[in-house]
Design an enzyme around this catalytic site. Sequence first.
Site, PDB file in Angstrom:
ATOM      1  CE  LYS A 118      -4.481  -1.718   1.425  1.00  0.00           C
ATOM      2  NZ  LYS A 118      -5.572  -1.734   2.395  1.00  0.00           N
ATOM      3  CE  LYS A 196      -6.876  -7.885  -0.227  1.00  0.00           C
ATOM      4  NZ  LYS A 196      -8.185  -7.842   0.397  1.00  0.00           N
ATOM      5  CE  LYS A 199     -14.363  -3.713   3.058  1.00  0.00           C
ATOM      6  NZ  LYS A 199     -13.340  -3.491   4.085  1.00  0.00           N
TER       7      LYS A 199
HETATM    8  P1  ATP Z   1      -9.337  -2.667   2.272  1.00  0.00           P
HETATM    9  O1  ATP Z   1      -9.109  -2.552   0.798  1.00  0.00           O
HETATM   10  O2  ATP Z   1      -9.907  -1.438   2.870  1.00  0.00           O
HETATM   11  O3  ATP Z   1      -8.157  -3.252   3.009  1.00  0.00           O
HETATM   12  P2  ATP Z   1     -10.531  -5.259   2.123  1.00  0.00           P
HETATM   13  O4  ATP Z   1     -11.486  -5.452   1.020  1.00  0.00           O
HETATM   14  O5  ATP Z   1      -9.162  -5.839   1.980  1.00  0.00           O
HETATM   15  O6  ATP Z   1     -10.515  -3.716   2.442  1.00  0.00           O
HETATM   16  P3  ATP Z   1     -10.683  -5.844   4.910  1.00  0.00           P
HETATM   17  O7  ATP Z   1     -11.662  -5.101   5.752  1.00  0.00           O
HETATM   18  O8  ATP Z   1      -9.238  -5.462   4.918  1.00  0.00           O
HETATM   19  O9  ATP Z   1     -11.224  -5.834   3.420  1.00  0.00           O
HETATM   20  O10 ATP Z   1     -10.769  -7.398   5.245  1.00  0.00           O
HETATM   21  C1  ATP Z   1     -11.885  -8.001   5.851  1.00  0.00           C
HETATM   22  C2  ATP Z   1     -11.799  -9.495   5.754  1.00  0.00           C
HETATM   23  O11 ATP Z   1     -12.049  -9.914   4.416  1.00  0.00           O
HETATM   24  C3  ATP Z   1     -10.432 -10.091   6.116  1.00  0.00           C
HETATM   25  O12 ATP Z   1     -10.655 -11.246   6.900  1.00  0.00           O
HETATM   26  C4  ATP Z   1      -9.819 -10.462   4.808  1.00  0.00           C
HETATM   27  O13 ATP Z   1      -8.988 -11.582   4.915  1.00  0.00           O
HETATM   28  C5  ATP Z   1     -11.030 -10.792   3.956  1.00  0.00           C
HETATM   29  N1  ATP Z   1     -10.768 -10.494   2.544  1.00  0.00           N
HETATM   30  C6  ATP Z   1     -10.619  -9.268   2.016  1.00  0.00           C
HETATM   31  N2  ATP Z   1     -10.407  -9.350   0.684  1.00  0.00           N
HETATM   32  C7  ATP Z   1     -10.432 -10.681   0.372  1.00  0.00           C
HETATM   33  C8  ATP Z   1     -10.288 -11.417  -0.857  1.00  0.00           C
HETATM   34  N3  ATP Z   1     -10.096 -10.816  -2.014  1.00  0.00           N
HETATM   35  N4  ATP Z   1     -10.386 -12.765  -0.822  1.00  0.00           N
HETATM   36  C9  ATP Z   1     -10.600 -13.393   0.356  1.00  0.00           C
HETATM   37  N5  ATP Z   1     -10.754 -12.759   1.543  1.00  0.00           N
HETATM   38  C10 ATP Z   1     -10.664 -11.408   1.566  1.00  0.00           C
HETATM   39 MG    MG Z   2      -7.624  -5.312   3.511  1.00  0.00          MG
END
Ligand code: ATP
Ligand code: MG
Length: 333
Positions: A118, A196, A199
């Site tokens: 990041k 990946k 969000k």
């Molecule tokens: P950000 O981009 O803000 O980091 P994010 O989409 O990565 O958001 P998080 O809130 O960081 O979401 O993660 C929440 C949960 O969702 C964590 O347990 C993480 O392992 C899971 N997760 C997030 N993205 C994925 C993905 N692409 N595949 C599987 N699990 C995911």
């Molecule tokens: Mg994340």
Amino acid sequence: MTDKKKVLLSGMQPTGMLHLGNYEGALKNWVDLQNSGKYEIYFCIVDWHALTTAYENTADIVERIYQITADYIAAGLDPEKVAIFVQSDVKQHAELQLLLSMITPIPWLERVPSYKEKVETLGLDSYGFLGYPLLQTADIIIYRADGVPVGKDQLPHLELTREIVRRFNYIYGDVFPEPEALLSDAPYIPGADRRKMSKSYDNHICMGDPPDKIKKRVMSYYTDETKIHRGDSGHTDTCPVFALLKIYAPDEIDKIKSDCESGNTEWGCVKCKKLLADRIIEKFTPFREKREQLLTDREKLRKILADGAERARIRAEETMKLVRKALKMWSEQ
Ligand code: ATP
Ligand code: MG
């Protein structure tokens, strides 16, 4: 909830509505763990974490907390069975992070893969962002959690948590158990750009998106770059659309694999995407309707979060008493 039950903690950032990666990688597993009745569970919406990336745009965070609460409950979390709460309602997380920061070497934080990634992609450089995995450590161990149900992307963070726990226990005496990861069956969901699904990358499909938005995003997905014409043979093992079809169209998957790999001219990437969009829409329509209904009663959602925070605070304060005592802090002498 009895003392003998193992304790689990997990959370999501209110950086947007939840997406298929959040669901398949974490939330689905959370619902199963809840329904097993075997655990005492805390599910947090980690709003302080959202500030590590979105500190300039805080106006949306409250709305996103409502959205995620609705996502959690529509997906099957039951506030009667698990504590659902907002991180900043339990100030003890911040106190513990501060104390942990005293014993954490800076290079331990600098080598975390999501930090490096990041920093490069989003240009983040704040002290708070560097400390993100330490706050996450506090979130977990303040409940003296035995397990953390997360996706694969979180494993390096959890490894760091375990290292910090070992260091703390070594210096001050045994206070914390070393938490283990509880991975789900489908731990990694790719986004439209192959990275990946996340969000913050704008490459995601939300569980609550309307059908036209889902269709548009699925049609924008990368497929196998080497399959240019319909008759070319494809590589299903590297295609993100195929990875999603495995989850959402398991009944068709063998046929799709052989048609794609053999270069059947009757079946191309567009057909794969149309099938995928239809299946996602079909699966998540009841979910979307439920979350929309939940969002019509904000007071009820607020009450659920207040009740959850009250329960979380009891356990967090119990832990902090042990921590302050172990550190020989003023208030516990
Ligand atoms: P950000 O981009 O803000 O980091 P994010 O989409 O990565 O958001 P998080 O809130 O960081 O979401 O993660 C929440 C949960 O969702 C964590 O347990 C993480 O392992 C899971 N997760 C997030 N993205 C994925 C993905 N692409 N595949 C599987 N699990 C995911
Ligand atoms: Mg994340």
